[in-house]
Scaffold this motif. Structure first.
Motif, PDB file in Angstrom:
ATOM      1  N   ALA A  64       5.934   4.264 -12.122  1.00 20.71           N
ATOM      2  CA  ALA A  64       5.910   3.161 -11.314  1.00 20.71           C
ATOM      3  C   ALA A  64       5.421   1.993 -12.547  1.00 20.71           C
ATOM      4  CB  ALA A  64       5.817   3.227 -10.363  1.00 20.71           C
ATOM      5  N   GLN A  65       4.990   2.064 -12.589  1.00 20.61           N
ATOM      6  CA  GLN A  65       4.391   0.649 -13.770  1.00 20.61           C
ATOM      7  C   GLN A  65       5.492   1.167 -14.701  1.00 20.61           C
ATOM      8  OE1 GLN A  65       0.083   1.094 -15.157  1.00 20.61           O
ATOM      9  NE2 GLN A  65       0.531  -1.449 -15.449  1.00 20.61           N
ATOM     10  N   ALA A  66       5.263   1.975 -15.535  1.00 16.50           N
ATOM     11  CA  ALA A  66       6.223   2.613 -16.433  1.00 16.50           C
ATOM     12  C   ALA A  66       7.655   1.887 -16.604  1.00 16.50           C
ATOM     13  CB  ALA A  66       6.177   4.100 -17.426  1.00 16.50           C
ATOM     14  N   LEU A  67       8.000   2.442 -15.780  1.00 22.10           N
ATOM     15  CA  LEU A  67       9.465   2.141 -14.631  1.00 22.10           C
ATOM     16  C   LEU A  67       9.703   0.688 -15.085  1.00 22.10           C
ATOM     17  CD1 LEU A  67      12.733   2.901 -14.320  1.00 22.10           C
ATOM     18  CD2 LEU A  67      11.837   4.193 -11.745  1.00 22.10           C
ATOM     19  N   PHE A  68       8.786  -0.006 -14.235  1.00 17.40           N
ATOM     20  CA  PHE A  68       8.784  -1.419 -13.956  1.00 17.40           C
ATOM     21  C   PHE A  68       8.863  -2.684 -15.091  1.00 17.40           C
ATOM     22  CE2 PHE A  68       5.789  -0.637  -9.889  1.00 17.40           C
ATOM     23  CZ  PHE A  68       7.157  -0.694  -9.243  1.00 17.40           C
ATOM     24  N   ALA A  69       7.644  -1.832 -16.250  1.00 12.86           N
ATOM     25  CA  ALA A  69       8.207  -2.862 -17.655  1.00 12.86           C
ATOM     26  C   ALA A  69       9.642  -2.677 -18.002  1.00 12.86           C
ATOM     27  CB  ALA A  69       7.383  -1.301 -18.709  1.00 12.86           C
ATOM     28  N   GLU A  70      10.382  -1.036 -17.822  1.00  9.63           N
ATOM     29  CA  GLU A  70      11.038  -0.929 -18.606  1.00  9.63           C
ATOM     30  C   GLU A  70      12.435  -1.583 -17.807  1.00  9.63           C
ATOM     31  OE1 GLU A  70      14.118   2.865 -18.475  1.00  9.63           O
ATOM     32  OE2 GLU A  70      12.393   3.928 -18.588  1.00  9.63           O
ATOM     33  N   VAL A  94      -0.043  -0.121  -4.491  1.00 10.56           N
ATOM     34  CA  VAL A  94      -1.266   0.419  -4.976  1.00 10.56           C
ATOM     35  C   VAL A  94      -1.053   1.355  -4.829  1.00 10.56           C
ATOM     36  CG1 VAL A  94      -3.627  -0.985  -5.305  1.00 10.56           C
ATOM     37  CG2 VAL A  94      -2.483   0.151  -2.938  1.00 10.56           C
ATOM     38  N   ASP A  95      -1.636   2.479  -5.027  1.00 10.56           N
ATOM     39  CA  ASP A  95      -0.772   3.601  -4.783  1.00 10.56           C
ATOM     40  C   ASP A  95      -2.009   5.237  -4.720  1.00 10.56           C
ATOM     41  OD1 ASP A  95       0.278   7.068  -4.967  1.00 10.56           O
ATOM     42  OD2 ASP A  95       2.089   5.843  -4.234  1.00 10.56           O
ATOM     43  N   ARG A  96      -2.826   6.432  -4.194  1.00  8.16           N
ATOM     44  CA  ARG A  96      -3.902   6.517  -4.738  1.00  8.16           C
ATOM     45  C   ARG A  96      -3.542   7.715  -5.699  1.00  8.16           C
ATOM     46  NH1 ARG A  96      -3.873  11.660  -1.271  1.00  8.16           N
ATOM     47  NH2 ARG A  96      -6.163  11.390  -1.161  1.00  8.16           N
ATOM     48  N   PHE A  97      -2.259   8.101  -5.732  1.00  2.00           N
ATOM     49  CA  PHE A  97      -1.912   9.217  -6.538  1.00  2.00           C
ATOM     50  C   PHE A  97      -1.393   8.674  -7.841  1.00  2.00           C
ATOM     51  CE2 PHE A  97      -0.289  11.391  -3.181  1.00  2.00           C
ATOM     52  CZ  PHE A  97      -1.218  12.635  -2.776  1.00  2.00           C
ATOM     53  N   PRO A  98      -2.997   8.700  -9.447  1.00  2.00           N
ATOM     54  CA  PRO A  98      -2.613   8.119 -10.538  1.00  2.00           C
ATOM     55  C   PRO A  98      -1.174   8.481 -11.264  1.00  2.00           C
ATOM     56  CG  PRO A  98      -4.596   9.635 -10.125  1.00  2.00           C
ATOM     57  CD  PRO A  98      -3.976   9.656  -9.354  1.00  2.00           C
ATOM     58  N   GLN A  99      -0.809   9.215 -11.045  1.00  2.00           N
ATOM     59  CA  GLN A  99       0.713   9.298 -12.086  1.00  2.00           C
ATOM     60  C   GLN A  99       1.747   8.813 -11.265  1.00  2.00           C
ATOM     61  OE1 GLN A  99       1.814  13.899 -10.841  1.00  2.00           O
ATOM     62  NE2 GLN A  99       3.786  13.153 -11.741  1.00  2.00           N
ATOM     63  N   LEU A 100       1.848   9.192 -10.157  1.00  2.00           N
ATOM     64  CA  LEU A 100       2.884   7.771  -9.373  1.00  2.00           C
ATOM     65  C   LEU A 100       2.523   5.772  -9.944  1.00  2.00           C
ATOM     66  CD1 LEU A 100       2.854   9.124  -5.692  1.00  2.00           C
ATOM     67  CD2 LEU A 100       4.036   9.793  -7.399  1.00  2.00           C
ATOM     68  N   VAL A 119       0.380  -1.369  -0.250  1.00  2.00           N
ATOM     69  CA  VAL A 119       0.101  -0.747  -0.112  1.00  2.00           C
ATOM     70  C   VAL A 119       0.987   1.507  -0.100  1.00  2.00           C
ATOM     71  CG1 VAL A 119      -1.552   1.891   1.233  1.00  2.00           C
ATOM     72  CG2 VAL A 119      -2.051  -1.046   1.240  1.00  2.00           C
ATOM     73  N   GLY A 120       0.746   1.829  -1.519  1.00  2.00           N
ATOM     74  CA  GLY A 120       1.894   2.614  -1.155  1.00  2.00           C
ATOM     75  C   GLY A 120       3.196   2.914  -2.032  1.00  2.00           C
ATOM     76  N   THR A 121       2.662   3.003  -3.827  1.00  2.00           N
ATOM     77  CA  THR A 121       3.690   2.277  -4.238  1.00  2.00           C
ATOM     78  C   THR A 121       4.715   3.534  -4.684  1.00  2.00           C
ATOM     79  OG1 THR A 121       1.734   1.820  -5.717  1.00  2.00           O
ATOM     80  CG2 THR A 121       3.706   1.749  -6.915  1.00  2.00           C
ATOM     81  N   GLY A 122       3.949   4.790  -4.196  1.00  2.00           N
ATOM     82  CA  GLY A 122       5.498   5.928  -4.365  1.00  2.00           C
ATOM     83  C   GLY A 122       6.735   6.089  -5.533  1.00  2.00           C
ATOM     84  N   SER A 123       7.693   6.040  -5.562  1.00  2.00           N
ATOM     85  CA  SER A 123       8.425   5.520  -6.694  1.00  2.00           C
ATOM     86  C   SER A 123       8.332   4.040  -7.184  1.00  2.00           C
ATOM     87  CB  SER A 123      10.008   6.076  -6.102  1.00  2.00           C
ATOM     88  OG  SER A 123      10.465   4.652  -5.417  1.00  2.00           O
ATOM     89  N   GLY A 124       8.145   3.209  -6.240  1.00  2.00           N
ATOM     90  CA  GLY A 124       8.009   2.173  -7.227  1.00  2.00           C
ATOM     91  C   GLY A 124       9.555   1.249  -6.341  1.00  2.00           C
ATOM     92  N   TYR A 125       9.717   1.466  -5.678  1.00  2.00           N
ATOM     93  CA  TYR A 125      11.609   1.090  -5.547  1.00  2.00           C
ATOM     94  C   TYR A 125      10.884   0.398  -4.073  1.00  2.00           C
ATOM     95  CZ  TYR A 125      16.408   1.144  -2.734  1.00  2.00           C
ATOM     96  OH  TYR A 125      17.195   0.474  -2.242  1.00  2.00           O
ATOM     97  N   GLN A 126      10.448   0.280  -3.199  1.00  2.00           N
ATOM     98  CA  GLN A 126      10.021  -0.891  -2.313  1.00  2.00           C
ATOM     99  C   GLN A 126       9.398  -2.024  -2.922  1.00  2.00           C
ATOM    100  OE1 GLN A 126       9.677  -1.687   1.609  1.00  2.00           O
ATOM    101  NE2 GLN A 126      10.113  -3.229   0.839  1.00  2.00           N
ATOM    102  N   ALA A 127       8.868  -2.114  -4.166  1.00  2.00           N
ATOM    103  CA  ALA A 127       8.383  -2.421  -4.585  1.00  2.00           C
ATOM    104  C   ALA A 127       8.947  -3.818  -6.116  1.00  2.00           C
ATOM    105  CB  ALA A 127       6.986  -2.255  -5.564  1.00  2.00           C
ATOM    106  N   ALA A 128       9.862  -3.621  -6.360  1.00  2.00           N
ATOM    107  CA  ALA A 128      10.782  -3.813  -7.322  1.00  2.00           C
ATOM    108  C   ALA A 128      11.137  -4.811  -6.139  1.00  2.00           C
ATOM    109  CB  ALA A 128      11.875  -2.330  -7.735  1.00  2.00           C
TER     110      ALA A 128
END
Length: 219
Positions: free
Chosen positions: A120-126, A110-116, A89-98
């Motif tokens: 993060a999704q684009a970076l995970f794909a990259e 999940v994150d409440r900010f669509p921009q984040l 809960v709280g994607t933020g930059s995506g670092y923790q999820a990675a």
């Protein structure tokens, strides 16, 4: 590409890992995951040059990327196994999820900010990380459609463990989250879900942004 991290050099990486160990991150699997995930890819702009210091840094939407030692301690306390399905809960930059993705079977973040969430999704794909599912959602409600989870990690502080999240934890599961009634007095706790009730353990003082309900406006 200008402004894109090329990864830390050997000396910087050695200092980075030494700082983690000296602050209590000793689990070999967690250290290996953190060595493999380049924090520099998750820090943008003028703060990129400080990506390998043990500091929280600002990211978009008024949020932060947690300091590496706290990420390591939270991950270590979560006791993730390769068969686990994890909710963050709280994607933020995506670092923790990675990092979690290197330890778990699947990570829902999940994150409440669509921009984040989009970034993060684009970076995970990259980065070629296939086992993270990123969603824009009210994290305080969890993801009932995907529950139950073996592990839940919350990267924002609530006054008490949210009942909706506790309900989505499997028996035998673990949740890590900061709790506290202000942004200055918070404690990181570990919750074990037992067959009958819960067991709570305090880990250390921390400071996180508050866990807010609802979705943020898209910026």
């Amino acid at each position: 590409m200008t402004g894109q991290s090329q990864g830390p050099g050997p000396e910087v990486l050695m200092q980075f890992l030494f700082a983690l160990r000296s602050r209590g991150v000793t689990d070999k699997a967690v250290l290996t995951a953190m060595e493999a995930v380049d924090r520099g890819r998750f820090v943008k702009g003028i703060f990129a040059e400080r990506a390998y210091e043990d500091l929280p840094l600002p990211i978009a939407c008024g949020q932060t990327i947690s300091q590496p030692s706290v990420v390591g301690l939270m991950t270590q306390a979560l006791q993730v196994t390769p068969r686990d399905k994890v909710l963050e809960v709280g994607t933020g930059s995506g670092y923790q999820a990675a990092i979690l993705a290197r330890l778990a079977r699947r990570v829902y973040t999940v994150d409440r900010f669509p921009q984040l969430a989009r970034a993060a999704q684009a970076l995970f794909a990259e980065l070629g990380v296939p086992n993270i599912i990123t969603m824009t959602a009210d994290g305080s409600c969890g993801l009932p459609d995907q529950a139950p989870f073996d592990r839940i990690l919350v990267t924002a502080a609530a006054e008490d463990p949210p009942p909706q999240l506790l309900a989505q934890l499997k028996p035998g599961g673990i949740m890590i989250l900061p709790v506290g009634q202000s942004d200055t007095v918070q404690t990181l706790i570990r919750v074990h879900k037992l067959d009958h009730g819960y067991e709570y353990e305090e880990i250390r003082p921390v400071r996180f942004v508050p866990l807010l309900e609802g979705l943020a406006k898209d910026g």
